[in-house]
Design a protein around this motif. Structure first.
Motif, PDB file in Angstrom:
ATOM      1  N   ASP A 136      13.465  -1.064  -4.401  1.00 34.82           N
ATOM      2  CA  ASP A 136      13.581  -0.705  -5.982  1.00 34.82           C
ATOM      3  C   ASP A 136      12.506   0.383  -6.316  1.00 34.82           C
ATOM      4  O   ASP A 136      12.667   0.907  -7.461  1.00 34.82           O
ATOM      5  CB  ASP A 136      13.424  -2.129  -6.805  1.00 34.82           C
ATOM      6  CG  ASP A 136      12.129  -2.714  -6.747  1.00 34.82           C
ATOM      7  OD1 ASP A 136      11.244  -2.283  -6.080  1.00 34.82           O
ATOM      8  OD2 ASP A 136      11.805  -3.767  -7.357  1.00 34.82           O
ATOM      9  N   ARG A 137      11.612   0.372  -5.424  1.00 31.67           N
ATOM     10  CA  ARG A 137      10.719   1.698  -5.776  1.00 31.67           C
ATOM     11  C   ARG A 137       9.709   1.498  -7.017  1.00 31.67           C
ATOM     12  O   ARG A 137       9.136   2.560  -7.561  1.00 31.67           O
ATOM     13  CB  ARG A 137      11.320   2.947  -5.967  1.00 31.67           C
ATOM     14  CG  ARG A 137      12.428   3.606  -4.881  1.00 31.67           C
ATOM     15  CD  ARG A 137      11.867   3.160  -3.371  1.00 31.67           C
ATOM     16  NE  ARG A 137      10.926   4.222  -3.212  1.00 31.67           N
ATOM     17  CZ  ARG A 137      10.029   3.972  -2.154  1.00 31.67           C
ATOM     18  NH1 ARG A 137      10.340   3.167  -1.273  1.00 31.67           N
ATOM     19  NH2 ARG A 137       8.993   4.936  -1.909  1.00 31.67           N
ATOM     20  N   LYS A 138       9.489   0.311  -7.272  1.00 32.63           N
ATOM     21  CA  LYS A 138       8.548  -0.322  -8.379  1.00 32.63           C
ATOM     22  C   LYS A 138       7.250  -0.337  -7.837  1.00 32.63           C
ATOM     23  O   LYS A 138       6.845  -0.918  -6.619  1.00 32.63           O
ATOM     24  CB  LYS A 138       9.183  -1.350  -9.223  1.00 32.63           C
ATOM     25  CG  LYS A 138      10.391  -1.335  -9.850  1.00 32.63           C
ATOM     26  CD  LYS A 138      10.591  -2.713 -10.633  1.00 32.63           C
ATOM     27  CE  LYS A 138      12.057  -2.489 -11.282  1.00 32.63           C
ATOM     28  NZ  LYS A 138      12.238  -3.737 -11.991  1.00 32.63           N
ATOM     29  N   GLU A 139       6.205  -0.101  -8.721  1.00 34.57           N
ATOM     30  CA  GLU A 139       4.941  -0.042  -8.362  1.00 34.57           C
ATOM     31  C   GLU A 139       4.338  -1.570  -7.992  1.00 34.57           C
ATOM     32  O   GLU A 139       4.806  -2.468  -8.619  1.00 34.57           O
ATOM     33  CB  GLU A 139       3.752   0.410  -9.354  1.00 34.57           C
ATOM     34  CG  GLU A 139       2.659   0.487  -9.173  1.00 34.57           C
ATOM     35  CD  GLU A 139       1.677   0.932 -10.034  1.00 34.57           C
ATOM     36  OE1 GLU A 139       0.632   0.549 -10.643  1.00 34.57           O
ATOM     37  OE2 GLU A 139       2.117   2.159 -10.674  1.00 34.57           O
ATOM     38  N   PRO A 140       3.868  -1.813  -7.041  1.00 29.41           N
ATOM     39  CA  PRO A 140       3.482  -3.344  -6.791  1.00 29.41           C
ATOM     40  C   PRO A 140       2.450  -3.757  -7.897  1.00 29.41           C
ATOM     41  O   PRO A 140       1.997  -3.105  -8.449  1.00 29.41           O
ATOM     42  CB  PRO A 140       2.396  -3.304  -5.245  1.00 29.41           C
ATOM     43  CG  PRO A 140       3.070  -1.803  -4.706  1.00 29.41           C
ATOM     44  CD  PRO A 140       3.353  -0.971  -5.889  1.00 29.41           C
ATOM     45  N   GLN A 141       2.304  -5.058  -7.960  1.00 31.40           N
ATOM     46  CA  GLN A 141       1.743  -5.780  -8.872  1.00 31.40           C
ATOM     47  C   GLN A 141       0.453  -6.373  -8.323  1.00 31.40           C
ATOM     48  O   GLN A 141      -0.477  -6.754  -8.869  1.00 31.40           O
ATOM     49  CB  GLN A 141       2.559  -7.033  -9.519  1.00 31.40           C
ATOM     50  CG  GLN A 141       3.762  -6.398 -10.200  1.00 31.40           C
ATOM     51  CD  GLN A 141       4.588  -7.558 -10.507  1.00 31.40           C
ATOM     52  OE1 GLN A 141       5.190  -8.087  -9.730  1.00 31.40           O
ATOM     53  NE2 GLN A 141       4.724  -7.946 -11.682  1.00 31.40           N
ATOM     54  N   ILE A 142       0.454  -6.603  -7.186  1.00 35.51           N
ATOM     55  CA  ILE A 142      -0.813  -7.315  -6.109  1.00 35.51           C
ATOM     56  C   ILE A 142      -0.821  -6.461  -4.961  1.00 35.51           C
ATOM     57  O   ILE A 142      -0.074  -6.186  -4.236  1.00 35.51           O
ATOM     58  CB  ILE A 142      -0.440  -8.703  -5.898  1.00 35.51           C
ATOM     59  CG1 ILE A 142      -0.214  -9.584  -7.143  1.00 35.51           C
ATOM     60  CG2 ILE A 142      -1.448  -9.383  -4.840  1.00 35.51           C
ATOM     61  CD1 ILE A 142      -1.296 -10.096  -7.719  1.00 35.51           C
ATOM     62  N   CYS A 143      -2.251  -6.298  -4.594  1.00 31.92           N
ATOM     63  CA  CYS A 143      -2.699  -5.558  -3.364  1.00 31.92           C
ATOM     64  C   CYS A 143      -3.604  -6.526  -2.649  1.00 31.92           C
ATOM     65  O   CYS A 143      -4.614  -6.893  -3.087  1.00 31.92           O
ATOM     66  CB  CYS A 143      -3.185  -4.190  -3.760  1.00 31.92           C
ATOM     67  SG  CYS A 143      -3.964  -3.218  -2.333  1.00 31.92           S
TER      68      CYS A 143
END
Length: 559
Positions: A136-143
């Motif tokens: 979906d090419r959305k920015e991750p929320q957790i790294c």
């Protein structure tokens, strides 16, 4: 963005990668978008030039990055595709800073570890954490960030200092430190000893990082059980409160699938034995992804994997005179195996033993899979014994051979060892519909798999092989590079130039490996006749209906 830093104490190799992967899996099961970063404090630019005995296998990413094997754990557990910049090394950081200094970016200032190296680490982490990893090419929320090595190692100090600073920049509600430690239990007393962990935590605090959580996981039957154990210990509720996450306290269906998979793994009764014939057999991490790909496929058909490592040098005729015991033991293992696998590798040592194993698989009609070098040697063996080209060889091993059936690539640059191979995800086009592997891939016209090689089959000689029954059923998009071989009139004799093990997932087994396991258990024909569907009879009666392999593994269209 939320950051979870995983550090390790007491000893290296404690299992930080599995813990980091499991945490990511749990958070992904809660509906969060998760990415992962691995930090390796060594000065090498990447893992590409490592000996497998030095640091385990070299894992290859879609973009051609040669990285630490822990990124393979992240990809398999999280079912995501990472990038080469998700693996940070001291060499990369220093090279980045030195290049900036050469360009004059520091305006004549003295370049130092603090602040320039530590700032570069923080900047790299923040930039890479934002790179999307899902479709979906959305920015991750957790790294999830794993700091390799052991707290107290001198080479890791700049990274520890970088995160000491970073915790304040990110703020407490966005940064969490998890420490993984060894708790020894001496046989003499049977009592768990926590003093090494106390010392490790004290050392970490002395460097400015205070762990929010110290992880202890007892030995388990499989790594699939680790996320379940962490969830049972309340880690979802902890992260929800500690990082103020918008999630429910209960795991989703994804984690329930993991639980059912772990339960089924522990109840397996039928066994399938595979002989892995290689040259790095003294350390299992050398073939970590190969082992996992075989395990995923065995689990899909409800079999326990019995993987027998065979040192290919021990199959060679010269070994019979030097050490007859090892020679006969190696051949005994090979003969009793249900299937034979020859993986990738470099160098001439052990190649004659691999050729012997391939010849055995071909003539005795044993299911066989050759990967990268394994495919190349299958072509060499066929040329010698079926085309009667007795001196046929690869130019890697004999540059002056009269029958160079395997040659170095035109773009190969022998002057530099790092990153000069054909690397990363490339497209393979099926030449014919009458291909076992094409059917295993869901009758797709092409597949995209990851490569790592310097040599390839000589395209000018392929017609000679095809006339004798060795078919080149897969090419590159230009039709010049031979990617897949299949032998006619054989239960399963397949070779692939790419490395399908890198894209295998616990719930999406790699088709070439699945084909090997199906052939080794005598079920390949039935599987193909069912349209590449696993039989409901493969499931156990003591498992619920929705945990049957056909429902968890609806087909084997992967990659």
């Amino acid at each position: 963005m939320k950051y979870i830093l995983v550090t390790g104490g007491v000893i290296s190799g404690i299992g930080k990668g599995i813990i980091a992967s499991s945490i990511g899996t749990i958070l992904k099961s809660c509906g969060l978008r998760v990415t992962a970063i691995k930090i390796d404090p060594y000065i090498n630019i990447d893992a590409g030039t490592f000996s497998p005995y030095e640091h385990g296998e070299v894992f290859v990413l879609n973009d051609g990055g040669e990285v630490d094997l822990d990124l393979g754990n992240y990809e398999r557990f999280l079912d995501i595709s990472l990038y080469k910049d998700n693996n940070i090394t001291t060499g990369k950081i220093y090279q980045h800073v030195i290049n900036k200094e050469r360009h004059g970016d520091y305006l004549g200032k003295t370049v130092q570890v603090v602040p320039h190296i530590t700032d570069a680490v923080q900047e790299w982490v923040m930039n890479q954490a934002k790179v999307p990893v899902d479709d979906d090419r959305k920015e991750p929320q957790i790294c999830v960030i794993e700091l390799g090595g052991t707290i107290g190692d001198i080479e890791g100090m700049p990274f520890v200092e970088a995160f000491r600073q970073f915790q304040f920049k990110a703020k407490r509600e966005n940064f969490c430190n998890i420490h993984v430690s060894l708790v020894p239990q001496p046989n003499a007393t049977g009592e768990q000893k926590t003093k090494p962990t106390q010392n490790s935590v004290r050392a970490l605090r002395g460097l400015g990082l205070s762990p929010d959580l110290v992880i202890f996981i007892h030995d388990v039957s499989s790594t699939y059980r680790v996320p379940i154990l962490l969830e049972e210990q309340g880690i979802i509720k902890y992260f929800k409160q500690r990082l103020n996450l918008p999630i429910d306290d209960q795991p989703s269906d994804l984690l329930m699938k993991w639980k059912k998979m772990a339960d089924r793994y522990e109840r397996l009764l039928k066994v399938c034995s595979i002989a892995l014939v290689g040259k790095y057999t003294k350390l299992s991490d050398c073939y970590a992804s190969v082992f996992k790909a075989l395990e995923h496929s065995a689990l899909a058909i409800n079999h326990k994997l019995d993987l027998m490592y065979i040192d290919s040098t021990e199959l060679e005729r010269s070994m019979e005179a030097e050490n007859s015991v090892k020679y006969h033991q190696a051949w005994h293992k090979l003969c009793k195996a249900d299937g034979i696998l020859v993986p990738g590798g470099f160098g001439i040592r052990g190649t004659e033993g691999k050729l012997q194993a391939i010849s055995w698989a071909r003539t005795k009609k044993k299911p066989f899979l050759g990967v990268c070098l394994g495919m190349q040697l299958a072509v060499v063996e066929f040329a010698r014994n079926c085309l009667n080209w007795k001196d046929a060889n690869s130019t890697e091993f004999d540059p002056d051979t009269k029958n160079p059936v395997v040659i170095d690539m035109p773009e190969h640059n022998p002057g530099d060892m790092g990153g000069t191979m054909r690397l990363g995800k490339r497209r393979t086009v099926f030449k014919t519909q009458n291909s076992v592997l094409r059917k295993l891939y869901g009758d797709e016209m092409f597949v995209e798999e990851r490569h790592r090689h310097r040599y390839e089959v000589n395209p000018e000689l392929t017609h000679c092989f095809e006339e004798k029954g060795l078919k080149f059923v897969g090419h590159d998009t230009e039709g010049k590079r031979m990617e897949i071989i299949e032998l006619e009139n054989h239960p399963y004799f397949v070779g692939v130039q790419f490395h399908p093990e890198f894209s295998s997932r616990p719930m999406k087994p790699s088709p070439p490996y699945l084909g090997l396991l199906l052939a080794a258990t005598g079920t390949l024909s039935a599987y193909l006749q069912r349209g590449c569907k696993l039989s409901p009879s493969d499931s156990y009666s003591d498992l619920s209906d929705d945990s049957s392999p056909e429902k968890e593994f609806p087909n084997s269209e992967t990659s």
